[in-house]
Each structure stands twice: as structure tokens, then as C-alpha cells.
Write a protein that holds these residues in place. Structure first.
Motif, mmCIF file in Angstrom:
data_model
loop_
_atom_site.group_PDB
_atom_site.id
_atom_site.type_symbol
_atom_site.label_atom_id
_atom_site.label_comp_id
_atom_site.label_asym_id
_atom_site.label_seq_id
_atom_site.Cartn_x
_atom_site.Cartn_y
_atom_site.Cartn_z
ATOM 1 N N ARG A 26 0.806 -1.130 -0.015
ATOM 2 C CA ARG A 26 -0.031 0.048 -0.181
ATOM 3 C C ARG A 26 0.756 1.305 -0.046
ATOM 4 N N ALA A 27 1.866 1.189 0.673
ATOM 5 C CA ALA A 27 2.890 2.555 0.730
ATOM 6 C C ALA A 27 3.339 2.622 -0.435
ATOM 7 N N ASN A 28 3.874 1.721 -0.958
ATOM 8 C CA ASN A 28 4.741 1.762 -2.328
ATOM 9 C C ASN A 28 3.355 2.209 -3.539
ATOM 10 N N TRP A 29 2.336 1.479 -3.555
ATOM 11 C CA TRP A 29 1.395 2.153 -4.299
ATOM 12 C C TRP A 29 0.907 3.801 -4.201
ATOM 13 N N LEU A 30 0.843 3.907 -2.801
ATOM 14 C CA LEU A 30 0.612 5.428 -2.757
ATOM 15 C C LEU A 30 1.715 6.351 -3.225
ATOM 16 N N GLN A 31 2.973 5.841 -2.915
ATOM 17 C CA GLN A 31 4.064 6.629 -3.449
ATOM 18 C C GLN A 31 4.123 6.457 -5.286
ATOM 19 N N ALA A 32 3.846 5.517 -5.635
ATOM 20 C CA ALA A 32 3.965 5.637 -7.118
ATOM 21 C C ALA A 32 2.751 6.263 -7.788
ATOM 22 N N VAL A 50 7.967 27.259 -15.368
ATOM 23 C CA VAL A 50 7.222 26.240 -15.916
ATOM 24 C C VAL A 50 6.773 25.297 -14.823
ATOM 25 N N LEU A 51 5.457 24.829 -14.402
ATOM 26 C CA LEU A 51 5.094 24.025 -13.391
ATOM 27 C C LEU A 51 4.832 22.778 -14.219
ATOM 28 N N ALA A 52 5.107 21.745 -13.893
ATOM 29 C CA ALA A 52 4.976 20.388 -14.593
ATOM 30 C C ALA A 52 4.593 19.343 -13.506
ATOM 31 N N ASN A 53 3.699 18.471 -13.688
ATOM 32 C CA ASN A 53 3.164 17.428 -13.160
ATOM 33 C C ASN A 53 3.575 16.218 -13.778
ATOM 34 N N THR A 54 4.355 15.734 -13.374
ATOM 35 C CA THR A 54 5.202 14.417 -13.831
ATOM 36 C C THR A 54 4.640 13.103 -13.407
ATOM 37 N N GLY A 55 3.735 13.250 -12.111
ATOM 38 C CA GLY A 55 3.165 12.114 -11.686
ATOM 39 C C GLY A 55 2.251 11.632 -12.697
ATOM 40 N N ASN A 56 1.583 10.499 -12.149
ATOM 41 C CA ASN A 56 0.187 9.897 -12.599
ATOM 42 C C ASN A 56 -0.842 10.194 -12.170
ATOM 43 N N ARG A 57 -1.129 11.106 -11.353
ATOM 44 C CA ARG A 57 -2.495 11.661 -10.837
ATOM 45 C C ARG A 57 -2.572 13.225 -10.734
ATOM 46 N N PRO A 58 -3.592 13.670 -10.914
ATOM 47 C CA PRO A 58 -3.815 15.313 -10.838
ATOM 48 C C PRO A 58 -3.355 15.522 -9.445
ATOM 49 N N ALA A 59 -2.844 16.980 -9.616
ATOM 50 C CA ALA A 59 -2.712 17.655 -8.216
ATOM 51 C C ALA A 59 -3.523 18.938 -8.314
ATOM 52 N N VAL A 60 -3.951 19.235 -7.153
ATOM 53 C CA VAL A 60 -4.773 20.228 -6.694
ATOM 54 C C VAL A 60 -4.445 21.366 -5.916
ATOM 55 N N ARG A 61 -4.519 22.495 -5.808
ATOM 56 C CA ARG A 61 -4.198 23.639 -4.866
ATOM 57 C C ARG A 61 -2.685 23.708 -4.946
ATOM 58 N N VAL A 62 -1.933 23.892 -6.352
ATOM 59 C CA VAL A 62 -0.640 23.828 -6.501
ATOM 60 C C VAL A 62 -0.092 25.215 -6.080
ATOM 61 N N ARG A 63 0.807 25.565 -5.320
ATOM 62 C CA ARG A 63 1.302 26.747 -5.129
ATOM 63 C C ARG A 63 2.680 26.981 -4.712
ATOM 64 N N LEU A 64 3.403 27.690 -5.247
ATOM 65 C CA LEU A 64 4.829 27.877 -5.077
ATOM 66 C C LEU A 64 5.238 29.016 -3.800
ATOM 67 N N HIS A 65 5.997 28.711 -3.179
ATOM 68 C CA HIS A 65 6.400 29.507 -1.758
ATOM 69 C C HIS A 65 7.984 29.877 -1.886
ATOM 70 N N ALA A 66 8.160 31.461 -1.561
ATOM 71 C CA ALA A 66 9.383 31.633 -1.402
ATOM 72 C C ALA A 66 9.172 33.097 -0.686
ATOM 73 N N SER A 67 10.216 33.296 0.429
ATOM 74 C CA SER A 67 10.215 34.558 1.054
ATOM 75 C C SER A 67 10.684 35.554 0.333
ATOM 76 N N HIS A 68 10.452 36.862 0.978
ATOM 77 C CA HIS A 68 10.723 38.167 0.428
ATOM 78 C C HIS A 68 12.336 38.229 -0.050
ATOM 79 N N SER A 69 13.107 37.762 0.970
ATOM 80 C CA SER A 69 14.541 37.719 0.998
ATOM 81 C C SER A 69 15.008 36.957 -0.089
ATOM 82 N N GLU A 70 14.365 35.509 -0.205
ATOM 83 C CA GLU A 70 14.676 34.679 -1.468
ATOM 84 C C GLU A 70 14.436 35.237 -2.649
#
Length: 175
Positions: free
Chosen positions: A28-34, A58-78
Motif C-alpha cells: 500500500r505504501a509503495n502504491w501510494l508513492q507510485a 514552468v510548473l509540471a506534473n510528472t506524476g500519474n495523478r492530478p494535483a490540486v491547489r498547487v502553490r509556489l512558496h519563497a520568502s521576500h528575501s529569497e
């Protein structure tokens, strides 16, 4: 204390059940990861010349399931580390907008790539400084799968040419 044949049979049965349960857990753990979304972000050149280059993120989903609520995070200083000193506020805000909650992607299908402009490197420019070529920061991407499991990845974002990353490319064939 001596073990009887029935004791050995019982011990073997218990061991088989334990092994089966452990096997079920790891399967099950391997299935969830894959079978999950895997979202990455990277910069590509939109166009380049002798002393300037424009970039896309570019944002790319290379997995085999859809992703929802995708967000990038970086601080002001970064974000500031990606930019040349003295960059105009409007240019800083253009880059920062990518990392704000309003830029969240509601759904990124598996195999899908989304692109947005991400500024430019301009050698000597009358319009002022912008991206600092060669700068790199670690950003994080957060997203969920369709069942609500959440994921977070940290990855480097570097301002550089992917085409000719080692410093050069072959010229095209002459006609």
C-alpha cells in the motif's frame, strides 16, 4: 519446555499472518508513492540573444495523478536573491506575484505543464536591472492529490540557460 507439533504449526501460522500484514502495508505504501502527483518547477528560456534572455517559469506534473491547489512558496528575501541590486519595484512585484496565494493553480493534470513569464536578464540595459543571471534559491511547492493528501517539495530555482547549460550550443546546420 518442549514444543509440540501443534505449537510449531501455530507459530508458523502466526508468522505467515505477520508477514502478510507487513507485505500488505509495504504494498500500500509503495502504491501510494507510485500513484501520486509529482509537481516540479523550473525556468526555461523564452528567447535569448547575445546580451539578453527572457525566461518562463514552468510548473509540471510528472506524476500519474492530478494535483490540486498547487502553490509556489519563497520568502521576500529569497525572491530578492534572484534579482539584481536596484531592480525596479514593478519588476520585483512581477516575480513575487508567482509566489502569492492568488497565483495558486486549482488543478494541474498529470502530464500537464503550465507556463508563465518570469522576467529577463539584460546585460547592459537602458531600462534598468532585472534578473541576476546565475542566482539560485530554494523554493517549495505545496499541493494535494484528489483525495486530499498533501505534499511538499523543495527544489532549486536557478536563473540560467537550460539550452547550453554548460556554456554553449552547436550552431544549426547551414542550408
Amino acid at each position: 519446555m518442549s514444543l509440540t507439533a501443534d505449537d510449531l504449526k501455530t507459530a508458523a501460522s502466526v508468522a505467515a499472518i505477520v508477514i502478510s500484514l507487513v507485505s500488505l502495508y509495504f504494498t500500500r505504501a509503495n502504491w501510494l508513492q507510485a500513484n501520486r502527483p509529482i509537481v516540479t518547477a523550473f525556468l526555461t528560456e523564452h528567447e535569448s540573444g547575445n546580451s539578453a534572455a527572457t525566461f518562463n517559469l514552468v510548473l509540471a506534473n510528472t506524476g500519474n495523478r492530478p494535483a490540486v491547489r498547487v502553490r509556489l512558496h519563497a520568502s521576500h528575501s529569497e525572491i530578492a536573491k534572484l534579482l539584481e541590486p536596484g531592480v525596479a519595484k514593478s519588476r520585483f512585484e512581477q516575480i513575487e506575484a508567482v509566489f502569492l496565494p492568488k497565483s495558486e493553480v486549482p488543478l494541474l493534470r498529470n502530464g500537464e505543464e503550465l507556463t508563465t513569464s518570469f522576467g529577463a536578464f539584460i546585460g547592459v540595459s537602458a531600462t534598468g536591472p532585472w534578473l541576476q543571471y546565475g542566482s539560485e534559491v530554494a523554493v517549495s511547492i505545496t499541493y494535494n492529490d484528489l483525495e486530499g493528501r498533501s505534499y511538499e517539495s523543495r527544489l532549486p530555482l536557478k536563473i540560467y540557460a537550460r539550452e547550453g547549460f554548460g556554456g554553449g550550443v552547436w550552431a544549426g546546420k547551414k542550408a
